[in-house]
Design an enzyme around this catalytic site. Structure first.
Site, PDB file in Angstrom:
ATOM      1  N   ARG A  34       0.826  -1.227   0.000  1.00 36.19           N
ATOM      2  CA  ARG A  34       0.000   0.000   0.000  1.00 36.19           C
ATOM      3  C   ARG A  34       0.857   1.272   0.000  1.00 36.19           C
ATOM      4  O   ARG A  34       0.460   2.298   0.530  1.00 36.19           O
ATOM      5  CB  ARG A  34      -0.968   0.041   1.202  1.00 36.19           C
ATOM      6  N   CYS A  80     -10.762  -1.271   2.946  1.00 36.53           N
ATOM      7  CA  CYS A  80     -10.107  -1.545   4.227  1.00 36.53           C
ATOM      8  C   CYS A  80      -9.498  -0.249   4.759  1.00 36.53           C
ATOM      9  O   CYS A  80      -8.739   0.418   4.065  1.00 36.53           O
ATOM     10  CB  CYS A  80      -9.030  -2.605   4.051  1.00 36.53           C
ATOM     11  N   GLU A 137      -5.066   3.396   6.437  1.00 33.88           N
ATOM     12  CA  GLU A 137      -4.683   3.440   5.029  1.00 33.88           C
ATOM     13  C   GLU A 137      -5.402   4.594   4.311  1.00 33.88           C
ATOM     14  O   GLU A 137      -4.894   5.154   3.355  1.00 33.88           O
ATOM     15  CB  GLU A 137      -5.104   2.085   4.433  1.00 33.88           C
TER      16      GLU A 137
END
Ligand SMILES: Cc1cc2nc3c(=O)[nH]c(=O)nc-3n(C[C@H](O)[C@H](O)[C@H](O)COP(=O)(O)OP(=O)(O)OC[C@H]3O[C@@H](n4cnc5c(N)ncnc54)[C@H](O)[C@@H]3O)c2cc1C
Length: 290
Positions: free
Chosen positions: A164, A212, A282
């Site tokens: 990520r 997420c 995130e």
């Protein structure tokens, strides 16, 4: 030539993010060509206007105070196969569509993209991934613009990617196009359909979420840690931990960014207490000044 008169004023940011949260933006413009993007950046650079380029807004938490500058929505949408398995794509192209179209043509490498509601540029910026694959895996090169609108080209080797993460997160560059090299596989389409159907079964697909919210800690699973802390369904105001997948936080209805941030902080605290694990989020929090 761009001028202030070209911008939409005071538009709500809610429809520009999958979470449906955010106040008004001072200016908004949708750019559909690289040339227009260059003109816009040159203008905002000259005017010293805080500027943020977004894709599909599927990983963004805008602020209730909105954004005191220019939001450029990337709509650069081209898609071309330039040689067998080598695709050149505009950074505003839907990432999910790219995964589906290439799998249909029996090319493997981007099946995981199907169902990720991102733009290609956002997927590169975040190094989006799923099912053991990530965006950087089949990336060959990226074309980007610097803050003044100047074109730069990067080969895959000149960029850093990890879970990520892409080096674009440390730079102020606007991704405008990318090349992906895929390999032939007769089973690509079947795999892509399987991935999409599993995603629809296990994720709150039609809710207002940003996917997420937390990164998986090394060797662990953020969703499992949140569930073990007893937080499925946990709510702050209108922001709630999904009852379907604990790493998805949903805007039930009219959640504010303040509620959403409080929910994130409470989850971090409680998971730390129950497991000793420090979760990292995130989702990108955008402050009113960029
Ligand atoms: C239902 C759902 C499922 C999801 N599933 C996954 C998944 O399986 N795997 C995964 O990794 N993520 C997933 N996500 C999260 C999200 O789709 C990804 O993070 C995606 O990469 C964000 O792309 P975007 O175009 O929406 O970017 P945005 O949310 O618009 O922007 C995210 C960040 O990228 C920057 N950015 C966007 N475009 C550009 C550009 N052209 N140039 C420079 N910077 C840019 C923005 O400024 C911002 O900081 C999911 C989200 C949802 C809502």
């Amino acid at each position: 030539v761009v001028s202030y008169a070209d911008f939409q004023n005071g538009l709500s940011l809610k429809p520009l993010s999958s979470l449906g949260i955010g106040g008004p933006a001072r200016y908004v413009y949708e750019a559909s060509t690289i040339e227009k993007m260059q003109e816009l950046l040159a203008f905002s650079y000259k005017e010293k206007l805080p500027t943020l380029v977004i894709g599909k807004g599927s990983n963004i938490l805008f602020d209730d105070q909105g954004f005191n500058g220019l939001i450029i929505v990337n709509k650069i949408h081209f898609f071309k196969e330039i040689s067998p398995g080598l695709f050149t794509v505009g950074a505003g192209y839907p990432f999910s569509r790219l995964g589906i179209q290439t799998a249909r043509k029996e090319w493997t490498g981007l099946e995981f993209a199907s169902g990720i509601p991102a733009s290609v540029g956002g997927a590169i910026f975040m190094n989006a991934g799923a099912n053991g694959a990530e965006t950087a895996d089949c990336l060959v090169s990226v074309e980007a613009l610097d803050p003044s609108g100047r074109k730069l080209s990067f080969s895959r080797d000149e960029l850093d990617f990890s879970y990520r993460y892409s080096s674009f997160q440390m730079q102020n560059l606007c991704i405008v196009s990318a090349n992906f090299q895929l390999s032939h596989s007769e089973s690509a389409r079947d795999r892509q359909l399987e991935i999409l159907s599993y995603r629809k079964k296990t994720q709150p697909y039609s809710e207002k979420t940003a996917g997420c919210i937390f990164k998986n800690p090394e060797g662990g699973n953020a969703g499992a840690l949140i569930e073990e802390a007893g937080l499925k369904g946990f709510t702050v105001g209108h922001a709630q931990v999904s009852t379907i997948h604990a790493n998805f936080l949903r805007n039930k209805d009219a959640a504010t960014s303040a509620e959403f941030k409080e929910l994130i902080e409470k989850i971090k605290e409680k998971v730390y207490k129950s497991s000793g694990c420090k979760l990292e989020h995130e989702v990108r929090e955008i402050t009113p000044d960029g």
